[in-house]
Enzyme design. Structure first.
Site, mmCIF file in Angstrom:
data_model
loop_
_atom_site.group_PDB
_atom_site.id
_atom_site.type_symbol
_atom_site.label_atom_id
_atom_site.label_comp_id
_atom_site.label_asym_id
_atom_site.label_seq_id
_atom_site.Cartn_x
_atom_site.Cartn_y
_atom_site.Cartn_z
ATOM 1 N N ASN A 210 0.828 -1.214 0.000
ATOM 2 C CA ASN A 210 0.000 0.000 0.000
ATOM 3 C C ASN A 210 0.853 1.251 0.000
ATOM 4 O OD1 ASN A 210 -2.433 -1.231 -0.195
ATOM 5 N ND2 ASN A 210 -3.184 -0.643 1.824
ATOM 6 N N PHE A 251 -1.592 3.503 -11.178
ATOM 7 C CA PHE A 251 -1.304 4.377 -10.016
ATOM 8 C C PHE A 251 -0.315 5.474 -10.375
ATOM 9 C CE2 PHE A 251 -3.704 2.563 -6.493
ATOM 10 C CZ PHE A 251 -4.256 1.494 -7.172
ATOM 11 N N GLY A 259 -6.982 9.087 -0.989
ATOM 12 C CA GLY A 259 -7.773 9.116 0.237
ATOM 13 C C GLY A 259 -8.144 7.684 0.566
ATOM 14 N N CYS A 262 -7.536 3.039 3.540
ATOM 15 C CA CYS A 262 -6.315 2.230 3.624
ATOM 16 C C CYS A 262 -5.016 2.997 3.427
ATOM 17 C CB CYS A 262 -6.407 1.075 2.633
ATOM 18 S SG CYS A 262 -7.640 -0.118 3.113
#
Ligand code: UDX
Length: 434
Positions: A210, A251, A259, A262
Site C-alpha cells: 500500500n 497508479f 484518500g 487504507c
C-alpha cells in the site's frame, strides 16, 4: 463442509465471507453491531460495493452464508476464524488494534474445538501477531490449539468482489506450516500465486504494497508540479513511464491524490512502525506531505483563478474518495470543501452516492449545500471543481452545465475531461498537473 467464521463484516469481512460462501464453504459472519447483522440477514448491504449484494443474497438463500451477533455461538462449529475487524489510525499514527484484541480474546474464551485464527485485518509487524498468539496460548483451554495465520487483504473498494476472485497473489504468513497450508488451500480454486511465508513478512508485505502504491501517486504528483513549471504534460510523462514494464502504468494518475480507509492509514502506520523501531521514514513522510499538499494546491488554484474566494460560489463535483464507492474516509473533497468554506466561499456539491456519508462527517455549514445532481450544483457557480473520478462526470452535458454556471472555470482534479474539448466549449480548464 468446513465452517468458517468471519469476525467483522465491513467491506473486507463481508466480501471475504460472501466470496468464500460462493466458493462452497459454509460461512457465518459475526459482528458486534446488531443493526448491521439484522440488515445483512435481509441481504441489505450497509455500504455501496458493486456486485456484493447479489452474492450475499444468493448465498443466504443457499444456506451457505448466515450472520450472527453472537460470536461465541459460531465458535462451536468453526474450523477457521477470519478476523476482519477495523484497525483505525490511533492518536500516535500507529494502528489501533483494540478490536483485533477483543476478537482474539473472544476466540480464546469461547472456542470449544481446535481452530485456525486467520488475521486478515491489517496489523503491523514487530510483535503484534506474537502478542495475539500469546493470548491464545495463555487463555485457551489446554487441550485446544488455535494457530495464528496472517492473511492480508488486497481488495480495492469499488472492485472488492473482482479482486477477491482474481487476486494477483495470496499471501499467507504462519509459524505453523500445516495451518498455513490449510489456509492457502482455501484459495486453491482461484489458481493464483500463493506466497507462504512468516507472519511478520506477510504483514509487512501488506503495508509495503500500500505504501508503494501511495508513493507512486505522490511521485507522479510531484512530477506534475515540475511538468507545469517546464511546460511538459504529466499525463504524457506518465504514459511514457508506464510503458516501462518495471514501472507499470497503474497508479500514475496525477491529480488530487489518495484518500480512503487504507492508503492514509497504512502509510501513517508504516511510518510509525519505522519510528518505533528506530528506522527512517523519510520517504513515507514525503509521500504524506505531497499528498496533503495536493488538496491545498486545489484551493490555491481556485483562489488564483477567481482572484480570491471570499463571496465566490464554487461547485464541487464528487465527495467519495474515489469512484464506485460511497466511502468518504480521508476523501480529498472533504478537505477542499472545508478550506473553501473557511476562506469565505459558498459551496454547492454533488456526488452520485456519497453525499449521505459526507454529511455524517462534514460539519454543517451555512454556505455548504448538497445538491441532487451536477447541474443543480453548477448553477450560479463561478467555478466547478472535479474532485472524484466518477464516469458520470465525464459524460455530463458540459454545454448545459456551462450555461448554468456564472463563470467558466473548471478545475479538473482527476484528469477526467479533455482540456482541449473543454476549451472548445468555452471553458477555462485548469488542472492540478499540466
Ligand atoms: C487500496 C489498495 O489498492 C488495495 O490493494 C488495498 O487492499 C486497500 O487500499 P482502495 O483504497 O480501496 O485500495 O482504492 P485504490 O483504488 O487503491 O485508490 C486509493 C486512492 O488513490 C483513491 O483516492 C484514488 O483516487 C487514488 N489514486 C489511485 C490516485 O490518486 N491516482 C492513481 O493513479 C490511483
Amino acid at each position: 463442509m468446513k465452517t468458517i467464521a468471519v469476525f467483522g463484516v465491513g467491506y473486507v469481512g463481508l466480501t471475504t465471507g460472501a466470496c468464500l460462501a460462493e466458493m462452497g464453504y459454509r460461512v457465518v459472519g459475526c459482528d458486534v453491531n446488531e443493526t448491521k447483522i439484522n440488515l445483512l440477514r435481509q441481504a441489505q448491504i450497509p455500504f455501496s460495493e458493486p456486485g456484493l449484494a447479489p452474492l450475499v443474497e444468493r448465498n443466504l438463500s443457499a444456506g451457505r452464508l448466515s450472520f450472527t451477533a453472537d460470536g461465541r455461538e459460531v465458535l462451536h462449529d468453526a474450523e477457521m476464524v477470519f478476523i476482519c475487524v477495523g484497525t483505525p489510525t490511533g492518536p500516535s499514527g500507529a494502528a489501533d488494534l483494540s478490536q483485533v484484541e477483543a476478537a482474539v480474546r473472544l476466540v480464546a474464551s469461547a472456542a470449544t474445538r481446535p481452530l485456525i485464527v486467520i488475521l486478515k485485518s491489517t496489523i503491523p509487524p514487530g510483535g503484534t501477531a506474537e502478542h495475539f498468539a500469546e493470548i491464545l496460548a495463555r487463555e485457551l483451554p489446554p487441550q485446544l490449539t488455535a494457530p495464528i495465520v496472517v492473511n492480508p487483504e488486497f481488495l480495492r473498494e469499488g472492485s472488492a468482489v473482482h479482486d477477491f476472485f482474481f487476486p494477483d497473489r495470496v499471501v499467507v504468513g504462519a509459524w505453523d506450516r500445516a495451518a498455513g497450508e490449510q489456509v492457502a488451500a482455501l484459495y486453491a480454486p482461484l489458481r493464483c500465486p500463493v506466497l507462504l511465508t512468516d507472519p511478520a513478512s506477510a504483514q509487512l508485505t501488506k503495508y509495503a504494497s500500500n505504501a508503494f502504491l501511495a508513493a507512486k501517486i505522490s511521485f507522479i504528483n510531484e512530477v506534475g508540479r515540475i511538468a507545469e513549471q517546464v511546460g511538459a504534460n504529466v499525463y504524457a510523462v506518465a504514459q511514457g513511464m508506464g510503458l516501462d514494464e518495471r514501472i507499470g502504468g497503474d497508479f500514475l494518475e496525477a491529480g488530487l491524490g489518495y484518500g480512503g480507509s487504507c492508503f492514509p492509514k497504512d502509510v501513517k502506520a508504516l511510518a510509525a512502525i519505522a519510528e518505533e523501531h528506530g528506522s527512517s521514514s523519510a520517504l513515507l513522510g514525503a509521500v504524506m506531505d505531497i499528498n496533503a499538499g495536493q488538496r491545498r494546491l486545489a484551493v490555491e488554484k481556485l483562489r488564483d483563478a477567481l482572484g480570491g474566494l471570499e463571496g465566490k460560489n464554487l461547485c464541487v463535483l464528487g465527495l467519495a474518495f474515489k469512484a464506485d464507492t460511497d466511502d468518504v474516509r480521508e476523501a480529498p473533497a472533504l478537505d477542499v470543501i472545508s478550506m473553501l468554506c473557511d476562506q469565505g466561499a459558498s459551496v454547492r456539491t454533488y456526488d452520485p452516492v456519497a453525499a449521505a456519508r459526507a454529511q455524517e462527517v462534514l460539519p454543517p455549514h451555512s454556505r455548504l449545500l448538497y445538491c441532487q445532481d451536477a447541474y443543480e450544483a453548477a448553477t450560479g457557480s463561478d467555478a466547478a471543481f472535479i474532485a472524484t473520478d466518477w464516469k458520470e462526470f465525464r459524460d455530463l452535458d458540459w454545454n448545459r452545465l456551462g450555461s448554468l454556471m456564472k463563470g467558466n472555470t473548471i478545475l479538473d482534479g482527476r484528469g477526467l475531461i479533455s482540456p482541449q474539448q473543454m476549451r472548445e466549449n468555452g471553458f477555462r480548464c485548469l488542472a492540478l498537473a499540466s
